[in-house]
Design an enzyme around this catalytic site. Structure first.
Site, mmCIF file in Angstrom:
data_model
loop_
_atom_site.group_PDB
_atom_site.id
_atom_site.type_symbol
_atom_site.label_atom_id
_atom_site.label_comp_id
_atom_site.label_asym_id
_atom_site.label_seq_id
_atom_site.Cartn_x
_atom_site.Cartn_y
_atom_site.Cartn_z
ATOM 1 N N GLU A 284 0.856 -1.203 0.000
ATOM 2 C CA GLU A 284 0.000 0.000 0.000
ATOM 3 C C GLU A 284 0.881 1.237 0.000
ATOM 4 O OE1 GLU A 284 -2.829 -0.150 3.215
ATOM 5 O OE2 GLU A 284 -3.642 -2.060 2.576
ATOM 6 N N HIS A 302 -8.222 0.815 1.949
ATOM 7 C CA HIS A 302 -7.899 0.742 3.388
ATOM 8 C C HIS A 302 -8.723 1.771 4.181
ATOM 9 C CE1 HIS A 302 -4.537 -0.541 6.381
ATOM 10 N NE2 HIS A 302 -5.664 -0.268 7.033
HETATM 11 P P1 NAD Z 1 -7.173 -8.778 17.811
HETATM 12 O O1 NAD Z 1 -5.768 -8.942 18.267
HETATM 13 O O2 NAD Z 1 -8.202 -8.374 18.810
HETATM 14 O O3 NAD Z 1 -7.673 -10.120 17.129
HETATM 15 C C1 NAD Z 1 -6.891 -10.897 16.297
HETATM 16 C C2 NAD Z 1 -7.258 -12.347 16.532
HETATM 17 O O4 NAD Z 1 -6.484 -13.134 15.636
HETATM 18 C C3 NAD Z 1 -6.942 -12.816 17.950
HETATM 19 O O5 NAD Z 1 -8.079 -13.386 18.559
HETATM 20 C C4 NAD Z 1 -5.857 -13.857 17.752
HETATM 21 O O6 NAD Z 1 -5.949 -14.944 18.666
HETATM 22 C C5 NAD Z 1 -6.109 -14.310 16.330
HETATM 23 N N1 NAD Z 1 -4.929 -14.894 15.713
HETATM 24 C C6 NAD Z 1 -3.639 -14.490 15.809
HETATM 25 N N2 NAD Z 1 -2.843 -15.302 15.100
HETATM 26 C C7 NAD Z 1 -3.655 -16.243 14.557
HETATM 27 C C8 NAD Z 1 -3.416 -17.352 13.709
HETATM 28 N N3 NAD Z 1 -2.186 -17.657 13.296
HETATM 29 N N4 NAD Z 1 -4.467 -18.097 13.325
HETATM 30 C C9 NAD Z 1 -5.731 -17.786 13.739
HETATM 31 N N5 NAD Z 1 -6.014 -16.761 14.559
HETATM 32 C C10 NAD Z 1 -4.985 -15.994 14.954
HETATM 33 O O7 NAD Z 1 -7.121 -7.765 16.600
HETATM 34 P P2 NAD Z 1 -8.320 -6.904 16.008
HETATM 35 O O8 NAD Z 1 -8.398 -5.620 16.720
HETATM 36 O O9 NAD Z 1 -9.521 -7.767 15.935
HETATM 37 O O10 NAD Z 1 -7.744 -6.588 14.536
HETATM 38 C C11 NAD Z 1 -7.683 -7.578 13.543
HETATM 39 C C12 NAD Z 1 -6.970 -7.064 12.307
HETATM 40 O O11 NAD Z 1 -7.704 -6.010 11.718
HETATM 41 C C13 NAD Z 1 -5.562 -6.495 12.548
HETATM 42 O O12 NAD Z 1 -4.733 -6.908 11.476
HETATM 43 C C14 NAD Z 1 -5.765 -5.013 12.439
HETATM 44 O O13 NAD Z 1 -4.613 -4.328 12.121
HETATM 45 C C15 NAD Z 1 -6.794 -4.977 11.321
HETATM 46 N N6 NAD Z 1 -7.512 -3.718 11.223
HETATM 47 C C16 NAD Z 1 -7.746 -3.223 9.969
HETATM 48 C C17 NAD Z 1 -8.451 -2.046 9.833
HETATM 49 C C18 NAD Z 1 -8.694 -1.443 8.488
HETATM 50 O O14 NAD Z 1 -8.673 -0.231 8.370
HETATM 51 N N7 NAD Z 1 -8.964 -2.220 7.475
HETATM 52 C C19 NAD Z 1 -8.931 -1.369 10.962
HETATM 53 C C20 NAD Z 1 -8.675 -1.903 12.205
HETATM 54 C C21 NAD Z 1 -7.963 -3.093 12.337
HETATM 55 C C1 MLT Z 2 -5.452 -0.298 11.987
HETATM 56 O O1 MLT Z 2 -4.714 -1.274 12.099
HETATM 57 O O2 MLT Z 2 -5.810 0.392 12.954
HETATM 58 C C2 MLT Z 2 -6.021 0.002 10.665
HETATM 59 O O3 MLT Z 2 -5.287 -0.512 9.633
HETATM 60 C C3 MLT Z 2 -6.469 1.401 10.463
HETATM 61 C C4 MLT Z 2 -5.439 2.405 10.074
HETATM 62 O O4 MLT Z 2 -4.276 2.183 10.171
HETATM 63 O O5 MLT Z 2 -5.829 3.460 9.668
#
Ligand code: NAD
Ligand code: MLT
Length: 334
Positions: A284, A302
């Site tokens: 990205e 994103h």
């Molecule tokens: P979190 O840590 O609460 O949850 C992640 C889960 O994945 C945990 O329950 C963990 O046990 C599990 N996990 C870890 N390794 C694993 C594996 N090898 N196999 C199966 N399960 C596994 O995180 P979250 O707050 O739920 O965030 C999840 C993802 O979303 C992160 O990558 C975060 O950066 C991403 N995210 C993206 C955006 C976006 O803008 N698109 C926004 C927020 C978060």
């Molecule tokens: C995050 O991990 O919080 C998301 O990717 C959102 C962001 O970075 O803006």
């Protein structure tokens, strides 16, 4: 001895020690990505706030030379090279969740604190994942584009219902749980793969925990909510996609690279995957993905955390942490 600039956080009045009064310059807070205006309000006065485009390494590295704190989102990488360019750095503040763009081990070894805002955008991210899933199921962007182009093609955009289907959640953490709770209202069967979740917790949520193989085999919809780690990178590739139900709908609003983009594009072309909703990409910013040319994808740049509420929460939470850290105060969990 007389305190110097390196004693910035110790409130000793040099005059009391009989030393010349040296006023240390205000700590430099480098803002490397756009943050909510409320973040700057919470940071408050007393800091030399500077801005740089964190995605531009040739600008970031020199700007880090005088930074005591750097505030980032996901487009700035703070790796060993960046840390080496930042001799005064005390805090890396990630206004969001994922820390895959920060070398936390290298920062910790250097004594640099890393703070993030782990709950700031979870609702926004979960809502975005559900939006992608529904948009993919009903082909909304393609139908929208077709109508705007002046055609009325109702039969071309027949979708599928979500109700009574099986949804597989890969990663039942904070966001995965919120997605499961929201989709439960659609009357789906929920299964999840996450080896680190207590079975009791899943039972409370009405989710059946399964292995990844079973999840791939049984799901009509798959939604991925994993962190990006060496273990999860490429977890869903060509071999895994070949074992899904034909026509499965897949959503990835977690991290690029968890689902192999080229393999997913092949599976979308062949119909093995019916549709996909994708918010994140292996590299990205991404303006050229094999997914972009396909009619059965819904793609966003994103945007999971891009709501005013999430940006406020993320920006203010980490701004508070930066202020406390640079004042030498205890930094509670954000
Ligand atoms: P979190 O840590 O609460 O949850 C992640 C889960 O994945 C945990 O329950 C963990 O046990 C599990 N996990 C870890 N390794 C694993 C594996 N090898 N196999 C199966 N399960 C596994 O995180 P979250 O707050 O739920 O965030 C999840 C993802 O979303 C992160 O990558 C975060 O950066 C991403 N995210 C993206 C955006 C976006 O803008 N698109 C926004 C927020 C978060
Ligand atoms: C995050 O991990 O919080 C998301 O990717 C959102 C962001 O970075 O803006």
């Amino acid at each position: 001895r007389c305190p110097g600039v390196s004693d910035r956080r110790r409130p000793v009045d040099p005059a009391l020690l009989g030393c010349a009064v040296v006023t240390s310059p205000a700590p430099v807070v480098l803002i490397a990505e756009e943050l909510a205006p409320s973040a700057l309000e919470v940071l408050g006065d007393g800091f030399d706030v500077r801005h740089v485009d964190g995605a531009d390494r040739s600008a970031l590295l020199p700007a880090l030379a005088e930074a005591h704190a750097v505030m980032i989102r996901s487009a700035t990488t703070i790796d060993a090279e960046a840390l080496a360019a930042a001799p005064l750095l005390e805090v890396v503040a990630r206004a969001g969740i994922g820390l895959d763009n920060v070398d936390v081990a290298a920062a910790t070894a250097r004594g640099v604190m890393v703070v993030n805002a782990p709950t700031s955008n979870i609702v926004s991210a979960a809502e975005h994942a559900v939006a992608l899933l529904l948009a993919a199921a009903r082909r909304i962007p393609a139908a929208d584009a077709s109508l705007r182009a002046g055609t009325w093609k109702r039969s071309q955009f027949t979708g599928v219902e979500v109700t009574e289907k099986t949804v597989g959640v890969v990663g039942l953490g904070r966001i995965g749980v919120l997605v499961a709770q929201r989709l439960a209202a659609f009357g789906v069967t929920l299964i999840a793969y996450d080896p680190y979740i207590q079975p009791g917790r899943a039972q409370q949520l009405g989710v059946r925990m399964v292995g990844l193989d079973e999840l791939l085999r049984e799901s009509d919809f798959i939604t991925v909510h994993l962190p990006k780690t060496p273990e999860t990178l490429g977890l869903i590739g060509a071999d895994e996609l070949a074992t899904t139900k034909r026509g499965v709908i897949l959503v990835n609003a977690a991290r690029g690279g968890l689902v192999d983009e080229a393999a997913l594009a092949d599976a979308l072309r062949s119909g093995q995957v019916g549709a996909a909703g994708i918010d994140v990409y292996a590299t990205e910013p991404c303006t050229d993905s094999p997914l972009f040319g396909l009619p059965n994808t819904v793609v966003t740049p994103h945007l999971g955390a891009s709501t005013s509420e999430a940006q406020d929460k993320a920006g203010t939470a980490v701004a508070r942490s930066v202020r406390l850290a640079l004042q030498g105060d205890f930094v509670p969990d954000a």
